[in-house]
Design a protein around this motif. Sequence first.
Motif, PDB file in Angstrom:
ATOM      1  N   MET B   1       5.506   3.620 -23.636  1.00  0.00           N
ATOM      2  CA  MET B   1       5.689   2.319 -23.016  1.00  0.00           C
ATOM      3  C   MET B   1       6.456   2.481 -21.711  1.00  0.00           C
ATOM      4  O   MET B   1       7.449   3.183 -21.673  1.00  0.00           O
ATOM      5  N   ASN B   5       7.468  -2.577 -18.887  1.00  0.00           N
ATOM      6  CA  ASN B   5       6.996  -3.293 -20.057  1.00  0.00           C
ATOM      7  C   ASN B   5       8.065  -3.439 -21.119  1.00  0.00           C
ATOM      8  O   ASN B   5       8.088  -4.407 -21.854  1.00  0.00           O
ATOM      9  N   ARG B   8       9.843  -6.439 -19.909  1.00  0.00           N
ATOM     10  CA  ARG B   8       9.043  -7.633 -19.669  1.00  0.00           C
ATOM     11  C   ARG B   8       8.786  -8.407 -20.968  1.00  0.00           C
ATOM     12  O   ARG B   8       8.859  -9.624 -21.004  1.00  0.00           O
ATOM     13  N   GLY B   9       8.511  -7.646 -22.038  1.00  0.00           N
ATOM     14  CA  GLY B   9       8.254  -8.278 -23.342  1.00  0.00           C
ATOM     15  C   GLY B   9       9.429  -9.126 -23.796  1.00  0.00           C
ATOM     16  O   GLY B   9       9.276 -10.334 -24.021  1.00  0.00           O
ATOM     17  N   ILE B  13       9.685 -13.298 -24.165  1.00  0.00           N
ATOM     18  CA  ILE B  13      10.087 -13.976 -25.418  1.00  0.00           C
ATOM     19  C   ILE B  13      11.336 -14.818 -25.196  1.00  0.00           C
ATOM     20  O   ILE B  13      11.451 -15.938 -25.702  1.00  0.00           O
ATOM     21  N   SER B 100       1.567 -13.339 -34.778  1.00  0.00           N
ATOM     22  CA  SER B 100       0.798 -13.111 -33.547  1.00  0.00           C
ATOM     23  C   SER B 100       1.636 -12.409 -32.482  1.00  0.00           C
ATOM     24  O   SER B 100       1.077 -11.775 -31.597  1.00  0.00           O
ATOM     25  N   ILE B 101       2.966 -12.503 -32.584  1.00  0.00           N
ATOM     26  CA  ILE B 101       3.795 -11.816 -31.582  1.00  0.00           C
ATOM     27  C   ILE B 101       3.928 -10.326 -31.929  1.00  0.00           C
ATOM     28  O   ILE B 101       3.696  -9.458 -31.085  1.00  0.00           O
ATOM     29  N   LEU B 102       4.259 -10.044 -33.188  1.00  0.00           N
ATOM     30  CA  LEU B 102       4.484  -8.641 -33.551  1.00  0.00           C
ATOM     31  C   LEU B 102       3.192  -7.841 -33.683  1.00  0.00           C
ATOM     32  O   LEU B 102       3.223  -6.621 -33.790  1.00  0.00           O
ATOM     33  N   SER B 103       2.052  -8.536 -33.662  1.00  0.00           N
ATOM     34  CA  SER B 103       0.791  -7.778 -33.646  1.00  0.00           C
ATOM     35  C   SER B 103       0.435  -7.357 -32.215  1.00  0.00           C
ATOM     36  O   SER B 103      -0.498  -6.601 -31.994  1.00  0.00           O
ATOM     37  N   LYS B 104       1.196  -7.857 -31.257  1.00  0.00           N
ATOM     38  CA  LYS B 104       1.022  -7.433 -29.859  1.00  0.00           C
ATOM     39  C   LYS B 104       1.864  -6.162 -29.633  1.00  0.00           C
ATOM     40  O   LYS B 104       2.674  -5.808 -30.487  1.00  0.00           O
ATOM     41  N   PRO B 105       1.693  -5.502 -28.489  1.00  0.00           N
ATOM     42  CA  PRO B 105       2.479  -4.273 -28.278  1.00  0.00           C
ATOM     43  C   PRO B 105       3.961  -4.556 -28.018  1.00  0.00           C
ATOM     44  O   PRO B 105       4.496  -4.266 -26.952  1.00  0.00           O
ATOM     45  N   ILE B 106       4.593  -5.175 -28.989  1.00  0.00           N
ATOM     46  CA  ILE B 106       6.008  -5.542 -28.900  1.00  0.00           C
ATOM     47  C   ILE B 106       6.691  -4.966 -30.136  1.00  0.00           C
ATOM     48  O   ILE B 106       6.241  -5.217 -31.252  1.00  0.00           O
ATOM     49  N   ARG B 108       9.845  -4.424 -32.858  1.00  0.00           N
ATOM     50  CA  ARG B 108      10.754  -5.384 -33.502  1.00  0.00           C
ATOM     51  C   ARG B 108      12.057  -5.509 -32.707  1.00  0.00           C
ATOM     52  O   ARG B 108      12.620  -6.587 -32.604  1.00  0.00           O
TER      53      ARG B 108
END
Lengths: 314, 279
Positions: B1, B5, B8-9, B13, B100-106, B108
């Motif tokens: 990463m 990024n 940015r994530g 949020i 839907s948020i944690l299934s993105k490249p973010i 925990r």
Amino acid sequence: MSVVIKAEGLSKIYESAMGGQDVHALTDLNLEVQSGEILAYLGPNGSGKTTTIKMLLGLIFPTSGSIEILGSKNPTSPAIKKEIGYLPEGAYYPDFLKGEEILKYYGQLYGLSGKDLKMRIDKVIDQVGMQHARKRLLRGYSKGMRQRIGLAQALISDPKILILDEPTTGLDPIARKEIRDIILNLREEGKTLMISSHELLEVELISDRISILFEGVQQTMGTITELLNERELSIEIKAVSDDVLKALAEKGLKAEDQVGERINLRANPSLTTYDAMEICKASNVTIIGVAPRRETLEELFVRVVGGALEAKRS
Amino acid sequence: MSGVNAFRGPWTIAVYTWREGLRKKTLIGFLILSLLVIFGSNFMGSFLNQSTVGSEELDVNLKLVKDICVSTISIFGVLITIFISAAAVPNETENKVIYSILSKPISRLQYLLGKFIGIQFIVIINLALMGLLFFMALWFQQGTLPTLLLWSILLTYFEFLIVSAFTFAISCAATSSVLPTIGGFFIYLTGNLTEYLNDVKIRSGESEEFLDVIIGQTASVLSSILPNLQNFSLKQDILNLQLNDPPSDMQFTRLLIYGVTYAVSGFIIAVWVFRRREL
């Protein structure tokens, strides 16, 4: 065709905190999803569908077994997550945002920004047919529109894999048809889709392969044609006396139902079309129509799950 | 990463959490109520005993205004802090937004960092609005800039930061906001009673009764673990000093480090609790 999702011996046990019984949510699942196909992941409530999906996405952790996505043993790495779009079942999207603001938010989480983000928003809004409502607040959206925006957020990064949890549940027939068309278009574009659903009629229309779970155990898996292989013949005849019907039944043509002056017969699978017609002819029965009849997915589902339930009870 | 990024994530949020938080009816209610109390306190003086005259009356009025305003900021500020910190993660778990948020490249960690920063935006804005009104009220009444108040507001924020971090840590293990809300109040109350715990420790040491020893040891453990939130209170200075005086006997840097250390500890606990949480 390459394998994009692979689960081997995947199990999930929820341990009881108070010395009660552990819950085996998923037991020894072996699953492969091929590139470019639609896999329908079916099962009654509590059968382990969402548990599997959550494990694929790293939201919960397997008790044992392994997951491989796009060849990576680390499916939660950002590079792999970038290639997965997920539509959760019944997810909430904040009312105070507009359709395109939601997509902007989720797009930013993928690291998109500026022109790229704008381009992707335009594209996915177009894909899900929400151009007319993109600037409206979500509080004014119908259930179908919310689901389409949900689908759009799953598509925002142009992922290779889409995992959709109950995408048509609770929608009216028109909205269901719209979502179905979007899903078929996505397959045309080469996306791989894994769809968990209760809407068996929908699933039968769109999926290439199905997997049926019951109480955490995979009961069957295969292509629609492999699994729905019990072909039968349906013959529509003009109404006849009960004696004639009895005689027909003895020869393998059983009356299914009667509508006015028409009776539907179902032929024994061992009979050919020629045999069935010969029997009718010999009994002086007027044939209105003959059609091959395939077992429906619903019937297969009931047979498989019913069988598993029977086996459990005995 | 990439480095960009990685920040940015959480930033995305945080901004979203802040935007959503500002629409929470409970928080808006608390904020309006607190602003009304602060505003209304300026007229309280007219209800006081009218027999006092001249500068003495003015002094009593001013003390009353200061007392009400400091208490209001403290009470409503901590209510807002606890409610928003307790609800941010459990609400998203409950309505499945977190999926839907944690299934993105973010990761925990990034998710928690974003939520925590967003919560701090809300706390700071609420505190700034309440502080601003109080500041204006005192400025108009006294005619001098109440700079002492600015120090007080800053320290109050660090007090809230500690409460927020530990409430947030509890919320990362909870399925609803009820338990973390109770936990937040417990931290706030015990954090303000740390000096009493020291007293208990000292007094119980004078007795050799088994129960006293146990109570003494418990008080000793609690007082050494829990933050002393009284350290952040400038209430006595505000009530008794001239408002453009510097704070008395204040080791400001030490307090900021103390506050940040506790807040970071709370956040680390949150990350540790959340890293393997099943969602």
